[in-house]
Design a protein around this motif. Structure first.
Motif, PDB file in Angstrom:
ATOM      1  N   THR A 149       0.815  -1.205   0.000  1.00 52.53           N
ATOM      2  CA  THR A 149       0.000   0.000   0.000  1.00 52.53           C
ATOM      3  C   THR A 149       0.848   1.253   0.000  1.00 52.53           C
ATOM      4  O   THR A 149       1.985   1.262   0.448  1.00 52.53           O
ATOM      5  CB  THR A 149      -0.915   0.025   1.239  1.00 52.53           C
ATOM      6  N   ALA A 150       0.277   2.321  -0.514  1.00 46.96           N
ATOM      7  CA  ALA A 150       0.895   3.642  -0.472  1.00 46.96           C
ATOM      8  C   ALA A 150       0.059   4.513   0.458  1.00 46.96           C
ATOM      9  O   ALA A 150      -1.153   4.641   0.286  1.00 46.96           O
ATOM     10  CB  ALA A 150       0.964   4.248  -1.865  1.00 46.96           C
ATOM     11  N   ALA A 151       0.707   5.082   1.462  1.00 46.19           N
ATOM     12  CA  ALA A 151      -0.001   5.957   2.389  1.00 46.19           C
ATOM     13  C   ALA A 151      -0.397   7.246   1.665  1.00 46.19           C
ATOM     14  O   ALA A 151       0.166   7.591   0.617  1.00 46.19           O
ATOM     15  CB  ALA A 151       0.881   6.270   3.585  1.00 46.19           C
ATOM     16  N   ALA A 152      -1.369   7.943   2.215  1.00 44.40           N
ATOM     17  CA  ALA A 152      -1.784   9.217   1.630  1.00 44.40           C
ATOM     18  C   ALA A 152      -0.590  10.154   1.581  1.00 44.40           C
ATOM     19  O   ALA A 152       0.138  10.290   2.566  1.00 44.40           O
ATOM     20  CB  ALA A 152      -2.901   9.838   2.464  1.00 44.40           C
ATOM     21  N   ALA A 167       6.355  19.957  -2.456  1.00 43.32           N
ATOM     22  CA  ALA A 167       6.511  18.558  -2.866  1.00 43.32           C
ATOM     23  C   ALA A 167       5.545  17.684  -2.080  1.00 43.32           C
ATOM     24  O   ALA A 167       4.929  18.110  -1.110  1.00 43.32           O
ATOM     25  CB  ALA A 167       7.949  18.098  -2.660  1.00 43.32           C
ATOM     26  N   TYR A 168       5.415  16.463  -2.551  1.00 44.15           N
ATOM     27  CA  TYR A 168       4.692  15.424  -1.819  1.00 44.15           C
ATOM     28  C   TYR A 168       5.711  14.398  -1.301  1.00 44.15           C
ATOM     29  O   TYR A 168       6.650  14.027  -2.021  1.00 44.15           O
ATOM     30  CB  TYR A 168       3.714  14.682  -2.725  1.00 44.15           C
ATOM     31  N   GLU A 169       5.489  13.922  -0.074  1.00 43.15           N
ATOM     32  CA  GLU A 169       6.232  12.761   0.411  1.00 43.15           C
ATOM     33  C   GLU A 169       5.240  11.612   0.553  1.00 43.15           C
ATOM     34  O   GLU A 169       4.238  11.724   1.260  1.00 43.15           O
ATOM     35  CB  GLU A 169       6.903  13.023   1.762  1.00 43.15           C
ATOM     36  N   THR A 170       5.508  10.523  -0.153  1.00 42.53           N
ATOM     37  CA  THR A 170       4.641   9.348  -0.131  1.00 42.53           C
ATOM     38  C   THR A 170       5.422   8.157   0.386  1.00 42.53           C
ATOM     39  O   THR A 170       6.549   7.922  -0.050  1.00 42.53           O
ATOM     40  CB  THR A 170       4.103   9.028  -1.543  1.00 42.53           C
ATOM     41  N   VAL A 171       4.832   7.412   1.306  1.00 36.75           N
ATOM     42  CA  VAL A 171       5.465   6.213   1.846  1.00 36.75           C
ATOM     43  C   VAL A 171       4.780   4.996   1.235  1.00 36.75           C
ATOM     44  O   VAL A 171       3.567   4.829   1.359  1.00 36.75           O
ATOM     45  CB  VAL A 171       5.370   6.159   3.386  1.00 36.75           C
ATOM     46  N   VAL A 172       5.560   4.180   0.542  1.00 37.40           N
ATOM     47  CA  VAL A 172       5.042   2.986  -0.114  1.00 37.40           C
ATOM     48  C   VAL A 172       5.612   1.762   0.588  1.00 37.40           C
ATOM     49  O   VAL A 172       6.826   1.583   0.657  1.00 37.40           O
ATOM     50  CB  VAL A 172       5.414   2.947  -1.609  1.00 37.40           C
ATOM     51  N   SER A 173       4.743   0.932   1.125  1.00 35.93           N
ATOM     52  CA  SER A 173       5.191  -0.269   1.831  1.00 35.93           C
ATOM     53  C   SER A 173       5.379  -1.411   0.847  1.00 35.93           C
ATOM     54  O   SER A 173       4.861  -1.400  -0.270  1.00 35.93           O
ATOM     55  CB  SER A 173       4.182  -0.673   2.901  1.00 35.93           C
ATOM     56  N   GLY A 174       6.129  -2.394   1.275  1.00 38.71           N
ATOM     57  CA  GLY A 174       6.367  -3.558   0.442  1.00 38.71           C
ATOM     58  C   GLY A 174       7.137  -4.608   1.212  1.00 38.71           C
ATOM     59  O   GLY A 174       7.319  -4.503   2.429  1.00 38.71           O
ATOM     60  N   SER A 182       9.622  -3.331   3.742  1.00 39.58           N
ATOM     61  CA  SER A 182      10.178  -2.178   3.038  1.00 39.58           C
ATOM     62  C   SER A 182       9.269  -0.976   3.235  1.00 39.58           C
ATOM     63  O   SER A 182       8.045  -1.100   3.187  1.00 39.58           O
ATOM     64  CB  SER A 182      10.318  -2.490   1.545  1.00 39.58           C
ATOM     65  N   GLU A 183       9.877   0.179   3.480  1.00 43.50           N
ATOM     66  CA  GLU A 183       9.142   1.447   3.550  1.00 43.50           C
ATOM     67  C   GLU A 183       9.901   2.456   2.696  1.00 43.50           C
ATOM     68  O   GLU A 183      10.846   3.089   3.168  1.00 43.50           O
ATOM     69  CB  GLU A 183       9.021   1.953   4.990  1.00 43.50           C
ATOM     70  N   GLN A 184       9.508   2.566   1.444  1.00 44.61           N
ATOM     71  CA  GLN A 184      10.153   3.493   0.528  1.00 44.61           C
ATOM     72  C   GLN A 184       9.516   4.882   0.667  1.00 44.61           C
ATOM     73  O   GLN A 184       8.307   5.042   0.513  1.00 44.61           O
ATOM     74  CB  GLN A 184      10.014   3.002  -0.914  1.00 44.61           C
ATOM     75  N   HIS A 185      10.333   5.887   0.963  1.00 45.52           N
ATOM     76  CA  HIS A 185       9.875   7.265   1.058  1.00 45.52           C
ATOM     77  C   HIS A 185      10.218   7.965  -0.261  1.00 45.52           C
ATOM     78  O   HIS A 185      11.395   8.141  -0.592  1.00 45.52           O
ATOM     79  CB  HIS A 185      10.550   7.985   2.229  1.00 45.52           C
ATOM     80  N   VAL A 195      10.582  12.932  -9.526  1.00 52.56           N
ATOM     81  CA  VAL A 195      11.056  12.351  -8.267  1.00 52.56           C
ATOM     82  C   VAL A 195      12.278  13.132  -7.789  1.00 52.56           C
ATOM     83  O   VAL A 195      13.288  13.220  -8.496  1.00 52.56           O
ATOM     84  CB  VAL A 195      11.397  10.859  -8.440  1.00 52.56           C
ATOM     85  N   LEU A 196      12.182  13.691  -6.596  1.00 52.54           N
ATOM     86  CA  LEU A 196      13.263  14.496  -6.030  1.00 52.54           C
ATOM     87  C   LEU A 196      14.150  13.685  -5.096  1.00 52.54           C
ATOM     88  O   LEU A 196      15.337  13.969  -4.954  1.00 52.54           O
ATOM     89  CB  LEU A 196      12.684  15.690  -5.260  1.00 52.54           C
ATOM     90  N   SER A 197      13.567  12.685  -4.453  1.00 47.21           N
ATOM     91  CA  SER A 197      14.335  11.889  -3.493  1.00 47.21           C
ATOM     92  C   SER A 197      13.636  10.565  -3.262  1.00 47.21           C
ATOM     93  O   SER A 197      12.402  10.470  -3.371  1.00 47.21           O
ATOM     94  CB  SER A 197      14.466  12.641  -2.157  1.00 47.21           C
ATOM     95  N   GLN A 198      14.442   9.572  -2.937  1.00 55.76           N
ATOM     96  CA  GLN A 198      13.906   8.246  -2.656  1.00 55.76           C
ATOM     97  C   GLN A 198      14.835   7.568  -1.672  1.00 55.76           C
ATOM     98  O   GLN A 198      16.048   7.528  -1.875  1.00 55.76           O
ATOM     99  CB  GLN A 198      13.813   7.432  -3.946  1.00 55.76           C
ATOM    100  N   HIS A 199      14.286   7.043  -0.586  1.00 57.08           N
ATOM    101  CA  HIS A 199      15.125   6.278   0.327  1.00 57.08           C
ATOM    102  C   HIS A 199      14.306   5.229   1.055  1.00 57.08           C
ATOM    103  O   HIS A 199      13.091   5.346   1.193  1.00 57.08           O
ATOM    104  CB  HIS A 199      15.856   7.175   1.322  1.00 57.08           C
ATOM    105  N   GLU A 200      15.008   4.209   1.496  1.00 55.18           N
ATOM    106  CA  GLU A 200      14.415   3.101   2.253  1.00 55.18           C
ATOM    107  C   GLU A 200      14.537   3.401   3.744  1.00 55.18           C
ATOM    108  O   GLU A 200      15.618   3.696   4.249  1.00 55.18           O
ATOM    109  CB  GLU A 200      15.157   1.799   1.909  1.00 55.18           C
ATOM    110  N   ALA A 201      13.399   3.348   4.470  1.00 51.19           N
ATOM    111  CA  ALA A 201      13.405   3.677   5.891  1.00 51.19           C
ATOM    112  C   ALA A 201      13.789   2.503   6.770  1.00 51.19           C
ATOM    113  O   ALA A 201      14.214   2.691   7.908  1.00 51.19           O
ATOM    114  CB  ALA A 201      12.029   4.205   6.314  1.00 51.19           C
TER     115      ALA A 201
END
Length: 531
Positions: A149-152, A167-174, A182-185, A195-201
């Motif tokens: 799922t992707a959080a709001a 910008a928007y920050e979206t957290v996508v689980s996996g 996995s929690e990709q921000h 896409v400005l930034s992407q990292h694994e939490a």
């Protein structure tokens, strides 16, 4: 309630003069936070921040002489500013001495109304994460096997790089192929969708183990009725649970009738729990007795540990959202990932999160990983176990490569086949586990010096970029300098050049400008080509 049997670490690390303030109780720290909160609006004006900007206190450090270091996050129009954090350094009387900022760019957005609909941001973020499914290019992290799922999406102001923008920050689980959550921000431009930034939490240290590591140790437990609980009231109620091969939930708290836990074999499920509980306790003690830090978040609250995660899960990870450590049982469910420096490494990610908040990408990501390697190593030296002799090898007992070699080497990082010994302009493009090599090498040189030597039966031979000779100042002083730099001077966007400045500032605070320690910091950075 009955508290029994503490076995404290036997390392010699001690607090250095002028190290960061460590509250004797959570109330003292709360008072300091209140002081910083009361000053926030005035400081915002004095720093010439705009009318829409506000400072939100994150932490406070006070030196023995009363010097204050107030760490703030920033908001703009009520939105969090990613990369907008700063540290205000004050005299004991409250006069501002200097400020360290994650960005010096002015925040002046024309509008806080996004041109891109939230659904578009979710779609872009989810698509970016889906592109990672099956990508096995990073050998330190299993490829994503599924996207959940992707959080709001959350509106933010992006200021960590380039021109500040909405910008928007979206957290996508996996889930990764090896079972790691996995929690990709994903941060996307609210106008263009770029896409400005992407990292694994979820921050992990992969490896396999060969059994239970800590041997016979003392544990602090709690008596509830007639049953003992693996809960440590003396260390913020840290506790350990059994996930029983599940991959979600908090697990079941370990209990026992006779207060004798485990038998050193992997067939006894308590044995891995002993490792985890002891690792959490020693990490707590290291930070408390060395730096005065009262728990991972410096608030007196303990993290908890989960063991027996999933099946055949060859990994361990810290998850900031649950404030917890999680350990798999390794190949065949017979090799728990509960080595001591793994505990110290992963829990130190929590310390970094609560202080500098180093972004988990580029050079700042390498510094984040190196911080965990540095303090994981220091935890190992602090415990000084006969069953796990301290060294500058990372994950040396978990045999990740199947040939007895460690996960990483601090004296010459490139021996792992991927890590950088020295800084270059391309370091920022490496995976953070490899770009960390520059800082790991710096720390080893600062602590032990260059050249060949043997420590605790392990042979090292650390080179320098320019062939210079570096004389070490000892690991305790080196750790004190790194900790002060992390908690007082580094910000979310600190790179290697800024880390050099931060550690020189820290050495000045602790030992004086022009001191042998200050000069050693400069020499060690030059030795890894950061000058």
């Amino acid at each position: 309630m009955l508290v029994v049997g503490i076995q404290a670490g036997t390392g010699t690390a001690t607090a250095q003069p002028g190290t960061a303030f460590g509250p004797a109780a959570a109330g003292a720290h709360a008072q300091l936070v209140g002081l910083a909160r009361a000053q926030a609006s005035g400081l915002a004006r004095s720093l010439a921040l705009g009318s829409q900007e506000k400072l939100v206190v994150k932490d406070v450090v006070v030196d023995a002489d009363g010097t204050r270091h107030l760490r703030y996050d920033r908001t703009y129009g009520g939105l969090p500013v990613l990369g907008g954090d700063l540290v205000v350094h004050q005299t004991a009387s409250g006069a501002v001495k200097s400020v360290d900022r994650a960005t010096t760019r002015k925040l002046d957005l024309k509008s806080l109304t996004p041109a891109l609909a939230p659904a578009k941001a979710v779609g872009k973020a989810a698509g970016t994460v889906r592109a990672l499914v099956g990508d096995a290019s990073d050998k330190d992290a299993a490829p994503l096997s599924s996207v959940g799922t992707a959080a709001a999406p959350k509106l933010v102001v992006w200021a960590a790089s380039g021109t500040p923008r909405l910008a928007y920050e979206t957290v996508v689980s996996g889930t990764r192929a090896d079972g790691t959550p996995s929690e990709q921000h994903i941060v996307t431009d609210a106008a263009s969708g770029a896409v400005l930034s992407q990292h694994e939490a979820i921050q992990t240290a992969a490896g396999t183990g060969k059994g239970v590591f800590v041997g016979s140790v003392g544990l602090t437990t709690t008596l509830s009725g007639s049953t003992y609980q693996l809960k440590d009231a003396g260390r913020g109620n840290q506790y350990t649970t059994n996930l029983a091969n599940k991959t979600s939930g908090t697990g079941t708290l370990y209990t026992d009738a006779d207060n004798a836990w485990g038998d050193g074999t992997v067939s006894n499920t308590q044995s891995a729990a002993v490792d985890a509980q002891y690792g959490a306790a020693v990490t707590w003690d290291f930070y408390k007795n060395t730096f005065g830090r009262n728990g991972i978040a410096n608030d007196g609250k303990g993290a908890y540990s989960r063991v027996h995660y999933g099946r055949n899960y060859v990994n361990a990870f810290w998850d900031d959202s649950c404030f917890c450590m999680t350990y798999g049982d390794g190949s065949g469910n017979t090799h728990p990932l509960t080595e001591l420096d793994v505990s110290g490494h992963e829990m130190s990610h929590g310390v970094t999160s609560r202080t500098a908040g180093l972004n988990y990408s580029g050079e700042s990501g390498g510094l984040n990983e190196a911080t965990s390697d540095i303090f994981g190593t220091m935890v190992e030296f602090y415990a000084n176990l006969a069953s796990d002799k301290p060294d500058y090898l990372i994950g040396e007992l978990i045999n990740i490569n199947g040939d007895g070699t460690p996960l990483r080497y601090m004296d010459k990082p490139s021996k792992d086949g991927g890590s950088a010994d020295y800084w270059s302009s391309s370091v920022k493009n490496l995976d953070v586990h490899y770009s960390s090599g520059v800082a790991n090498h710096f720390f080893y040189l600062l602590a032990e010096g260059s050249g060949a030597k043997t420590i605790n039966g392990v042979s090292y031979n650390s080179p320098t970029y320019n062939g210079s000779t570096v004389t070490g100042i000892g690991r305790d002083k080196a750790a004190a300098i790194w900790y002060r730099a992390l908690t007082v001077y580094m910000t979310s966007t600190t790179n290697y050049k800024a880390a050099r400045t931060a550690t020189l500032n820290a050495a000045t605070d602790l030992y004086g400008s022009g001191s042998a320690e200050y000069n050693a910091v400069a020499s060690a950075w030059t030795g890894v080509n950061v000058s």
